[in-house]
Each structure stands twice: as structure tokens, then as C-alpha cells.
Design a protein around this motif. Structure first.
Motif, PDB file in Angstrom:
ATOM      1  N   TRP A 247       0.820  -1.216   0.000  1.00 17.75           N
ATOM      2  CA  TRP A 247       0.000   0.000   0.000  1.00 17.75           C
ATOM      3  C   TRP A 247       0.853   1.265   0.000  1.00 17.75           C
ATOM      4  N   VAL A 248       2.180   1.104   0.150  1.00 15.31           N
ATOM      5  CA  VAL A 248       3.058   2.292   0.198  1.00 15.31           C
ATOM      6  C   VAL A 248       3.449   2.685  -1.224  1.00 15.31           C
ATOM      7  N   PHE A 249       3.318   3.986  -1.524  1.00 16.22           N
ATOM      8  CA  PHE A 249       3.725   4.484  -2.844  1.00 16.22           C
ATOM      9  C   PHE A 249       5.237   4.708  -2.830  1.00 16.22           C
ATOM     10  N   ASN A 250       5.970   3.810  -3.478  1.00 13.88           N
ATOM     11  CA  ASN A 250       7.426   3.845  -3.383  1.00 13.88           C
ATOM     12  C   ASN A 250       8.072   3.486  -4.729  1.00 13.88           C
ATOM     13  N   PRO A 251       8.262   4.495  -5.610  1.00 15.95           N
ATOM     14  CA  PRO A 251       8.853   4.212  -6.930  1.00 15.95           C
ATOM     15  C   PRO A 251      10.234   3.581  -6.827  1.00 15.95           C
ATOM     16  N   ASP A 252      10.947   3.816  -5.713  1.00 16.90           N
ATOM     17  CA  ASP A 252      12.303   3.274  -5.577  1.00 16.90           C
ATOM     18  C   ASP A 252      12.336   1.755  -5.655  1.00 16.90           C
ATOM     19  N   ARG A 253      11.199   1.105  -5.368  1.00 19.05           N
ATOM     20  CA  ARG A 253      11.205  -0.371  -5.440  1.00 19.05           C
ATOM     21  C   ARG A 253      11.594  -0.822  -6.852  1.00 19.05           C
ATOM     22  N   PHE A 254      11.265   0.023  -7.871  1.00 17.80           N
ATOM     23  CA  PHE A 254      11.591  -0.359  -9.253  1.00 17.80           C
ATOM     24  C   PHE A 254      12.988   0.094  -9.673  1.00 17.80           C
ATOM     25  N   ILE A 255      13.639   0.901  -8.827  1.00 15.08           N
ATOM     26  CA  ILE A 255      15.056   1.213  -9.060  1.00 15.08           C
ATOM     27  C   ILE A 255      15.873   0.044  -8.507  1.00 15.08           C
ATOM     28  N   GLU A 256      15.398  -0.474  -7.334  1.00 15.90           N
ATOM     29  CA  GLU A 256      16.097  -1.610  -6.709  1.00 15.90           C
ATOM     30  C   GLU A 256      15.958  -2.878  -7.560  1.00 15.90           C
ATOM     31  N   GLU A 257      14.758  -3.079  -8.149  1.00 17.69           N
ATOM     32  CA  GLU A 257      14.556  -4.260  -9.002  1.00 17.69           C
ATOM     33  C   GLU A 257      13.802  -3.841 -10.258  1.00 17.69           C
ATOM     34  N   ASP A 258      14.410  -4.110 -11.429  1.00 19.72           N
ATOM     35  CA  ASP A 258      13.796  -3.677 -12.680  1.00 19.72           C
ATOM     36  C   ASP A 258      12.747  -4.704 -13.130  1.00 19.72           C
ATOM     37  N   VAL A 259      11.489  -4.493 -12.713  1.00 16.99           N
ATOM     38  CA  VAL A 259      10.422  -5.433 -13.095  1.00 16.99           C
ATOM     39  C   VAL A 259       9.906  -5.062 -14.491  1.00 16.99           C
ATOM     40  N   LEU A 260       9.852  -6.038 -15.393  1.00 16.08           N
ATOM     41  CA  LEU A 260       9.360  -5.773 -16.758  1.00 16.08           C
ATOM     42  C   LEU A 260       7.831  -5.726 -16.732  1.00 16.08           C
ATOM     43  N   ILE A 261       7.248  -4.746 -17.446  1.00 15.97           N
ATOM     44  CA  ILE A 261       5.788  -4.557 -17.314  1.00 15.97           C
ATOM     45  C   ILE A 261       5.023  -4.829 -18.606  1.00 15.97           C
ATOM     46  N   MET A 262       5.708  -5.379 -19.616  1.00 20.30           N
ATOM     47  CA  MET A 262       5.043  -5.555 -20.912  1.00 20.30           C
ATOM     48  C   MET A 262       4.339  -6.907 -21.045  1.00 20.30           C
ATOM     49  N   GLY A 263       4.328  -7.717 -19.978  1.00 16.10           N
ATOM     50  CA  GLY A 263       3.559  -8.960 -20.041  1.00 16.10           C
ATOM     51  C   GLY A 263       4.367 -10.215 -19.787  1.00 16.10           C
ATOM     52  N   SER A 264       5.683 -10.055 -19.569  1.00 18.22           N
ATOM     53  CA  SER A 264       6.491 -11.268 -19.357  1.00 18.22           C
ATOM     54  C   SER A 264       6.620 -11.605 -17.870  1.00 18.22           C
ATOM     55  N   ASP A 265       6.267 -10.658 -16.987  1.00 21.57           N
ATOM     56  CA  ASP A 265       6.368 -10.889 -15.535  1.00 21.57           C
ATOM     57  C   ASP A 265       4.970 -10.692 -14.949  1.00 21.57           C
ATOM     58  N   LEU A 266       4.339 -11.787 -14.533  1.00 23.34           N
ATOM     59  CA  LEU A 266       2.922 -11.697 -14.156  1.00 23.34           C
ATOM     60  C   LEU A 266       2.692 -11.064 -12.781  1.00 23.34           C
ATOM     61  N   ARG A 267       3.773 -10.635 -12.100  1.00 19.52           N
ATOM     62  CA  ARG A 267       3.568  -9.862 -10.864  1.00 19.52           C
ATOM     63  C   ARG A 267       3.005  -8.476 -11.209  1.00 19.52           C
ATOM     64  N   LEU A 268       3.352  -7.984 -12.393  1.00 19.59           N
ATOM     65  CA  LEU A 268       2.883  -6.663 -12.806  1.00 19.59           C
ATOM     66  C   LEU A 268       2.681  -6.676 -14.327  1.00 19.59           C
ATOM     67  N   ALA A 269       1.455  -6.935 -14.725  1.00 17.13           N
ATOM     68  CA  ALA A 269       1.145  -6.986 -16.172  1.00 17.13           C
ATOM     69  C   ALA A 269      -0.007  -6.029 -16.460  1.00 17.13           C
ATOM     70  N   PRO A 270       0.240  -4.711 -16.345  1.00 19.28           N
ATOM     71  CA  PRO A 270      -0.866  -3.743 -16.490  1.00 19.28           C
ATOM     72  C   PRO A 270      -1.421  -3.657 -17.898  1.00 19.28           C
ATOM     73  N   PHE A 271      -0.732  -4.282 -18.876  1.00 16.10           N
ATOM     74  CA  PHE A 271      -1.256  -4.302 -20.244  1.00 16.10           C
ATOM     75  C   PHE A 271      -1.752  -5.700 -20.616  1.00 16.10           C
ATOM     76  N   GLY A 272      -1.869  -6.586 -19.621  1.00 12.39           N
ATOM     77  CA  GLY A 272      -2.255  -7.961 -19.901  1.00 12.39           C
ATOM     78  C   GLY A 272      -1.036  -8.763 -20.352  1.00 12.39           C
ATOM     79  N   ALA A 273      -1.288  -9.969 -20.805  1.00 10.66           N
ATOM     80  CA  ALA A 273      -0.205 -10.847 -21.267  1.00 10.66           C
ATOM     81  C   ALA A 273      -0.798 -11.855 -22.237  1.00 10.66           C
TER      82      ALA A 273
END
Ligand code: HEM
Length: 336
Positions: A247-273
Motif C-alpha cells: 500500500w506504500v507508494f514507493n517508486p524506488d522499489r523499481f530502481i532496486e529491481e527492474d520489473v518488466l511490465i510488458m507482459g512477461s512478468d505476471l507480478r505486474l502486467a498492467p497491459f495484460g499478457a
């Protein structure tokens, strides 16, 4: 966009971003779909997109009692009217462009690309209309409401806004406007966008109403044939077993770990997969990055009244109440 914000601040002393973003997003998507040199019924298409969203968000008894002769709340009648308008407005543009022999190589629009396909791959006119309308309908709202969420977060977290602005000043300086080519050099700004996509995914339910056509097991869950299934991406992106302090708004989490968001990592797939992944994801993300960078580079954003982060789910996940801000000019030398 930047100039419209300035005008609104000057005239009304307050900036309500929603309308500015909706108009900008519609123009942008129309340009991508039809090209920059085409005059289209911008206002009419804007009303049609709005009508489509109203209809999708409406509770419809027909979904539960699909009887052909009933039309609760006149939804069917309105859908037919909208479909007719789509066929006539978008169909007319396709006809004109086809008639004008539009098969320019080096085309600058989606329609030109479709028209320049070899004869054997050409789509039927009715399929072209459906495809173009889908791009307009899905591409307008998502970009606008994602930017509204991002700006709301920037107003609520001024220290994060300042950090993104510091990155912009270091990378670009103050004597020129941000360009597309600057975006790869702005990792913090991109992390801000990812964090908003995690906390407020515009499409929180993926695969709206997909039907299981045969019995299937997903992990240990049995899904019998005939079941309507959706993927709750919102629940995944707020799950404490996947995300630390979700629930914490913390953009730094994505500096620490580069999570891909285009559909290959299902932890964060805001465009579907998979095969029904969003076809506008690259365009949408590029637009959001550039507009956000320009809005933050140009102005400091302050709340005009307390920001309400309540959500409202229609086709997309929107802010329940529009964001209202004050802006203060940051760059002394303004270039457009
Ligand atoms: C940041 C902006 C955007 C977000 C967050 C977004 C998100 C999504 C999501 C979650 C889906 C559903 C995927 C699924 O069901 O698995 C989708 C579908 C779709 N999107 Fe986007 N989208 C964005 C921008 C765009 C743009 C700019 C366009 C077009 C120019 C577009 C066109 C479409 C279309 C046509 C579909 C339907 C695809 C299908 O059903 O096969 N989207 N989008």
C-alpha cells in the motif's frame, strides 16, 4: 498540453486535468490511427467514445436475462445507435482514404499501414472499421486516466515530485523542452509510472469475460467448461506475499529491481499478457512518459483541494473525483 494547463490556470486559477488529458489523448490516438494530415470529426468521435464508456459502465439486466425482445434501460437501442455511428463516421474516413488511393509507403498512420497491405492480406472494410474503432476507444481513456492518477500521486507526495523534477533538470536542464529521446535517461520518472501502474492499474481486471471452452486446471483450481473467468491484476499488485508494503507508494522499489511490465512478468502486467495483450502498450507508455516529463519539467504541482484517491471501476479504473491542482511555472525560458 503544457500551454492548455497554463491557460486554464490563468483563466480559472485552478487546473482540472481530466478534460485536458481526455482531449489531448483523443487527438493523439486519432493522429496515430488516421494520420496527422487528416481532418476528422474530432468532437463527434469524442462523444462516441464517451457514449461507449457510459454504455459499458451501465448495469444491464440483459446480461442476466438475455431475451431478444426486452431492452431494459434502452441499452440495446443506444448500442445499436452507437454501432451505426461508428460505421458511418469511421467507415466514411476509410472510404475516402481508399478512394484517394492511400497506399503511401512510409505511411504515418495505422490506417495507411492497413491500406498498404498486399491485395491478398487486405481486410474487409467492416473489419477495418472495427479495428480502428477499437484502437480509438481503448486508446483514449487509458492514457488520460493513468496520467490523472500519476499527477494525483505527484501532488500527494511532493518529495517524490521534487525528486523526479531534479532528475529532469539534471538530464535536460531548463532551456529546452523534453523530447522522446530523453526518456531512456530518466529511470526515476519511469519508476514513478510503474509504481502508479502497480497501485492504480487502469485495466485491473484482465481478460474481461473470457469463457473457458473446456474443463481446465489452473494450478490447483478446477475451472469447468462454460465458466466466465477474469484475472484480477489489482489483487496481484496489492498482494503482500508478492510486494513488500504493497500500500506504500514507493517508486524506488523499481530502481532496486527492474520489473518488466510488458507482459512477461505476471507480478505486474498492467497491459495484460499473452495473445490478447494490449496492442497499444508501446504507444500508450511512450505517450505517458513524454507527457508526464513535460508536465513535471514545466510546472510544480500543488493541490487546489485535498486529493481524494478513491477509485471507481467502469471499463477502466478511474479516480472517483477529478483532480484539481494549482501549478507554478518552473522553467524560466518557455519553448513550445
Ligand atoms: C497506458 C495506457 C494503456 C493501458 C494501461 C492499457 C491496458 C490494457 C489492458 C489491461 C488490456 C486488456 C488485456 C487483457 O484483457 O488481457 C488492453 C486491451 C486493449 N488495448 Fe490497451 N492499454 C493502454 C493503451 C492503449 C492504447 C494507446 C491503445 C490503442 C492505440 C490500446 C488498445 C487496446 C486494444 C485494441 C485492446 C483490446 C485487445 C484485445 O482484446 O485483443 N490500449 N489494454
Amino acid at each position: 498540453m503544457v500551454a492548455e494547463v497554463r491557460e486554464e490556470m490563468k483563466e480559472r486559477r485552478v487546473v482540472v486535468l481530466r478534460d485536458i488529458l481526455q482531449k489531448g489523448s483523443l487527438s493523439n490516438v486519432l493522429e496515430s490511427v488516421f494520420g496527422s494530415d487528416v481532418s476528422v470529426e474530432r468532437e463527434e468521435l469524442g462523444f462516441m467514445v464517451k457514449e461507449g464508456f457510459d454504455l459499458i459502465a451501465k448495469f444491464n439486466l440483459d446480461d442476466y436475462f438475455p431475451l431478444r425482445f426486452l431492452d431494459f434501460n434502452g441499452v440495446k437501442r443506444r448500442c445499436c445507435k452507437l454501432a451505426g455511428k461508428v460505421n458511418s463516421v469511421v467507415g466514411q474516413i476509410v472510404k475516402e482514404r481508399k478512394g484517394a488511393g492511400d497506399s503511401r509507403s512510409g505511411s504515418d498512420s495505422f490506417l495507411s499501414a492497413l491500406l498498404s497491405l498486399p491485395e491478398e492480406d487486405q481486410l474487409k472494410e467492416s473489419d477495418m472499421v472495427a479495428l480502428l474503432w477499437e484502437m480509438i476507444f481503448r486508446g483514449t481513456d487509458t492514457v488520460a486516466l493513468l496520467l490523472e492518477w500519476i499527477m494525483a500521486r505527484m501532488v500527494v507526495h511532493p518529495e517524490i515530485q521534487a525528486k523526479a523534477q531534479e532528475e529532469l533538470d539534471t538530464c535536460i536542464g531548463s532551456h529546452r523542452e523534453v523530447q522522446d529521446s530523453d526518456i531512456p535517461n530518466l529511470p526515476y520518472l519511469r519508476a514513478v509510472v510503474k509504481e502508479v501502474l502497480r497501485l492504480h492499474p487502469p485495466g485491473p481486471l484482465l481478460s474481461w469475460a473470457r469463457l473457458a471452452i473446456h474443463d481446465v486446471h489452473v494450478d490447483k483450481t478446477f475451472i469447468p467448461a462454460g465458466t466466465t473467468v477474469m484475472v484480477n491484476m489489482w489483487a496481484i499488485t496489492h498482494d503482500p506475499s508478492i510486494w513488500r508494503d504493497p500500500w506504500v507508494f514507493n517508486p524506488d522499489r523499481f530502481i532496486e529491481e527492474d520489473v518488466l511490465i510488458m507482459g512477461s512478468d505476471l507480478r505486474l502486467a498492467p497491459f495484460g499478457a499473452g495473445r490478447r495483450v494490449c496492442p497499444g502498450k508501446a504507444l500508450g507508455l511512450a505517450t505517458v512518459h513524454l507527457w508526464l516529463a513535460r508536465l513535471l519539467h514545466e510546472y510544480r504541482w500543488l493541490p487546489a483541494k485535498p486529493v481524494d484517491l478513491s477509485e471507481c471501476l467502469r471499463l477502466s479504473l478511474e479516480m472517483k473525483r477529478p483532480l484539481e491542482c494549482h501549478v507554478v511555472q518552473r522553467r524560466s525560458k518557455v519553448t513550445q
